[in-house]
Design a protein around this motif. Structure first.
Motif, PDB file in Angstrom:
ATOM      1  N   MET A   1       0.843  -1.187   0.000  1.00 45.33           N
ATOM      2  CA  MET A   1       0.000   0.000   0.000  1.00 45.33           C
ATOM      3  C   MET A   1       0.887   1.248   0.000  1.00 45.33           C
ATOM      4  SD  MET A   1      -3.313   0.636   2.399  1.00 45.33           S
ATOM      5  CE  MET A   1      -2.891   1.898   3.547  1.00 45.33           C
ATOM      6  N   SER A   2       0.421   2.285  -0.649  1.00 45.39           N
ATOM      7  CA  SER A   2       1.163   3.540  -0.715  1.00 45.39           C
ATOM      8  C   SER A   2       0.992   4.331   0.577  1.00 45.39           C
ATOM      9  CB  SER A   2       0.662   4.385  -1.880  1.00 45.39           C
ATOM     10  OG  SER A   2       0.865   3.717  -3.093  1.00 45.39           O
ATOM     11  N   GLU A   3       1.752   5.393   0.668  1.00 52.34           N
ATOM     12  CA  GLU A   3       1.669   6.308   1.801  1.00 52.34           C
ATOM     13  C   GLU A   3       0.262   6.901   1.898  1.00 52.34           C
ATOM     14  OE1 GLU A   3       3.288  10.827   2.527  1.00 52.34           O
ATOM     15  OE2 GLU A   3       4.565   9.440   1.435  1.00 52.34           O
ATOM     16  N   GLU A   4      -0.252   7.055   3.121  1.00 55.59           N
ATOM     17  CA  GLU A   4      -1.580   7.656   3.304  1.00 55.59           C
ATOM     18  C   GLU A   4      -1.600   9.086   2.791  1.00 55.59           C
ATOM     19  OE1 GLU A   4      -3.238   7.570   7.227  1.00 55.59           O
ATOM     20  OE2 GLU A   4      -3.440   5.395   7.211  1.00 55.59           O
ATOM     21  N   ILE A   5      -2.738   9.465   2.233  1.00 57.96           N
ATOM     22  CA  ILE A   5      -2.963  10.837   1.799  1.00 57.96           C
ATOM     23  C   ILE A   5      -4.225  11.348   2.477  1.00 57.96           C
ATOM     24  CG2 ILE A   5      -1.811  10.460  -0.420  1.00 57.96           C
ATOM     25  CD1 ILE A   5      -4.617  10.411  -1.732  1.00 57.96           C
ATOM     26  N   THR A   6      -4.423  12.642   2.405  1.00 58.39           N
ATOM     27  CA  THR A   6      -5.640  13.224   2.966  1.00 58.39           C
ATOM     28  C   THR A   6      -6.714  13.284   1.884  1.00 58.39           C
ATOM     29  OG1 THR A   6      -5.073  15.492   2.343  1.00 58.39           O
ATOM     30  CG2 THR A   6      -4.233  14.687   4.477  1.00 58.39           C
ATOM     31  N   TYR A   7      -7.947  13.530   2.297  1.00 57.19           N
ATOM     32  CA  TYR A   7      -9.025  13.682   1.327  1.00 57.19           C
ATOM     33  C   TYR A   7      -8.739  14.874   0.417  1.00 57.19           C
ATOM     34  CZ  TYR A   7     -13.598  13.586  -0.794  1.00 57.19           C
ATOM     35  OH  TYR A   7     -14.618  13.499  -1.708  1.00 57.19           O
ATOM     36  N   ALA A   8      -8.137  15.911   0.963  1.00 52.95           N
ATOM     37  CA  ALA A   8      -7.783  17.083   0.150  1.00 52.95           C
ATOM     38  C   ALA A   8      -6.796  16.692  -0.950  1.00 52.95           C
ATOM     39  CB  ALA A   8      -7.209  18.184   1.029  1.00 52.95           C
ATOM     40  N   ASP A   9      -5.856  15.793  -0.640  1.00 49.46           N
ATOM     41  CA  ASP A   9      -4.931  15.298  -1.661  1.00 49.46           C
ATOM     42  C   ASP A   9      -5.697  14.600  -2.779  1.00 49.46           C
ATOM     43  OD1 ASP A   9      -2.614  16.133  -0.249  1.00 49.46           O
ATOM     44  OD2 ASP A   9      -2.487  14.211   0.813  1.00 49.46           O
ATOM     45  N   PHE A  10      -6.630  13.745  -2.408  1.00 51.87           N
ATOM     46  CA  PHE A  10      -7.441  13.011  -3.390  1.00 51.87           C
ATOM     47  C   PHE A  10      -8.230  13.977  -4.268  1.00 51.87           C
ATOM     48  CE2 PHE A  10     -11.634  11.186  -4.422  1.00 51.87           C
ATOM     49  CZ  PHE A  10     -11.226  10.216  -5.318  1.00 51.87           C
ATOM     50  N   GLU A  11      -8.788  15.011  -3.665  1.00 47.74           N
ATOM     51  CA  GLU A  11      -9.598  15.973  -4.423  1.00 47.74           C
ATOM     52  C   GLU A  11      -8.783  16.705  -5.487  1.00 47.74           C
ATOM     53  OE1 GLU A  11     -13.274  17.641  -1.948  1.00 47.74           O
ATOM     54  OE2 GLU A  11     -11.332  18.209  -1.093  1.00 47.74           O
ATOM     55  N   ARG A  12      -7.483  16.790  -5.324  1.00 49.97           N
ATOM     56  CA  ARG A  12      -6.629  17.473  -6.304  1.00 49.97           C
ATOM     57  C   ARG A  12      -6.491  16.666  -7.592  1.00 49.97           C
ATOM     58  NH1 ARG A  12      -1.197  18.577  -4.218  1.00 49.97           N
ATOM     59  NH2 ARG A  12      -1.050  19.818  -6.108  1.00 49.97           N
ATOM     60  N   VAL A  13      -6.717  15.354  -7.529  1.00 47.25           N
ATOM     61  CA  VAL A  13      -6.636  14.509  -8.722  1.00 47.25           C
ATOM     62  C   VAL A  13      -8.006  14.533  -9.395  1.00 47.25           C
ATOM     63  CG1 VAL A  13      -6.141  12.217  -9.629  1.00 47.25           C
ATOM     64  CG2 VAL A  13      -4.909  13.042  -7.606  1.00 47.25           C
ATOM     65  N   ASP A  14      -8.055  15.103 -10.584  1.00 54.07           N
ATOM     66  CA  ASP A  14      -9.327  15.272 -11.296  1.00 54.07           C
ATOM     67  C   ASP A  14      -9.548  14.078 -12.228  1.00 54.07           C
ATOM     68  OD1 ASP A  14     -11.643  16.230 -12.420  1.00 54.07           O
ATOM     69  OD2 ASP A  14     -10.772  18.127 -13.109  1.00 54.07           O
ATOM     70  N   ILE A  15     -10.315  13.099 -11.751  1.00 55.11           N
ATOM     71  CA  ILE A  15     -10.629  11.899 -12.528  1.00 55.11           C
ATOM     72  C   ILE A  15     -12.016  12.064 -13.117  1.00 55.11           C
ATOM     73  CG2 ILE A  15     -10.955   9.396 -12.475  1.00 55.11           C
ATOM     74  CD1 ILE A  15      -9.003   9.371 -10.059  1.00 55.11           C
ATOM     75  N   ARG A  16     -12.095  11.974 -14.453  1.00 55.64           N
ATOM     76  CA  ARG A  16     -13.357  12.169 -15.154  1.00 55.64           C
ATOM     77  C   ARG A  16     -13.672  10.971 -16.035  1.00 55.64           C
ATOM     78  NH1 ARG A  16     -15.451  17.723 -14.843  1.00 55.64           N
ATOM     79  NH2 ARG A  16     -13.951  18.748 -13.486  1.00 55.64           N
ATOM     80  N   VAL A  17     -14.935  10.836 -16.387  1.00 54.06           N
ATOM     81  CA  VAL A  17     -15.362   9.802 -17.322  1.00 54.06           C
ATOM     82  C   VAL A  17     -15.505  10.439 -18.704  1.00 54.06           C
ATOM     83  CG1 VAL A  17     -17.854  10.087 -16.919  1.00 54.06           C
ATOM     84  CG2 VAL A  17     -16.959   7.884 -17.676  1.00 54.06           C
ATOM     85  N   GLY A  18     -15.107   9.672 -19.709  1.00 54.62           N
ATOM     86  CA  GLY A  18     -15.246  10.132 -21.079  1.00 54.62           C
ATOM     87  C   GLY A  18     -15.491   8.953 -22.001  1.00 54.62           C
ATOM     88  N   THR A  19     -15.956   9.253 -23.196  1.00 55.16           N
ATOM     89  CA  THR A  19     -16.233   8.221 -24.188  1.00 55.16           C
ATOM     90  C   THR A  19     -15.178   8.280 -25.292  1.00 55.16           C
ATOM     91  OG1 THR A  19     -18.610   8.351 -23.753  1.00 55.16           O
ATOM     92  CG2 THR A  19     -17.938   7.343 -25.851  1.00 55.16           C
ATOM     93  N   ILE A  20     -14.589   7.119 -25.585  1.00 58.11           N
ATOM     94  CA  ILE A  20     -13.612   7.045 -26.664  1.00 58.11           C
ATOM     95  C   ILE A  20     -14.345   7.216 -27.994  1.00 58.11           C
ATOM     96  CG2 ILE A  20     -11.928   5.585 -27.848  1.00 58.11           C
ATOM     97  CD1 ILE A  20     -11.434   4.213 -25.111  1.00 58.11           C
ATOM     98  N   VAL A  21     -13.940   8.224 -28.770  1.00 59.17           N
ATOM     99  CA  VAL A  21     -14.580   8.480 -30.065  1.00 59.17           C
ATOM    100  C   VAL A  21     -13.680   8.083 -31.231  1.00 59.17           C
ATOM    101  CG1 VAL A  21     -16.135  10.263 -29.196  1.00 59.17           C
ATOM    102  CG2 VAL A  21     -13.878  10.916 -30.063  1.00 59.17           C
TER     103      VAL A  21
END
Length: 113
Positions: free
Chosen positions: A1-21
């Motif tokens: 397992m990686s080093e613990e992060i805070t929820y604020a750290d997670f929020e900085r990573v912008d993961i989005r859904v998209g459709t392959i065209v």
């Protein structure tokens, strides 16, 4: 397992859904890969990605598939392609990548919560 992060750290990573065209072979890549164009909706638009997913997928099987990607990394130049997002996946038991995806269709551009 990686080093613990805070929820604020997670929020900085912008993961989005998209459709392959669009999906096409990327013969210039050092490792087998496809060039992808992914639609992330009106806010983000179309983005390019290079993905080493040639073991489990063909270009034809990718078009229309929804995928998850990190959209706030800086672009990377991969040979002649400027990869604008990091398409997410997991290694299978042999090290080949299996795409991370949503179980049901959601609007393009939705952020992972």
């Amino acid at each position: 397992m990686s080093e613990e992060i805070t929820y604020a750290d997670f929020e900085r990573v912008d993961i989005r859904v998209g459709t392959i065209v669009e999906a096409s072979p990327f013969p210039e890549a050092r490792k087998p890969a496809f060039k992808l164009v992914i639609d992330f909706g009106p806010e983000i638009g179309m983005k390019k990605s290079s993905a080493q997913i040639t073991v489990h997928y063909t270009p034809e099987s990718l078009v229309g598939r929804q995928v998850l990607a990190v959209v706030n990394f800086p672009p990377r130049q991969i040979g002649p392609v400027r990869s604008e997002v990091l398409t997410l996946g997991f290694e299978d038991e042999n090290g080949a990548i299996v795409l991370a995806a949503v179980e049901q269709t959601v609007p393009n551009g939705r952020k992972m919560m």
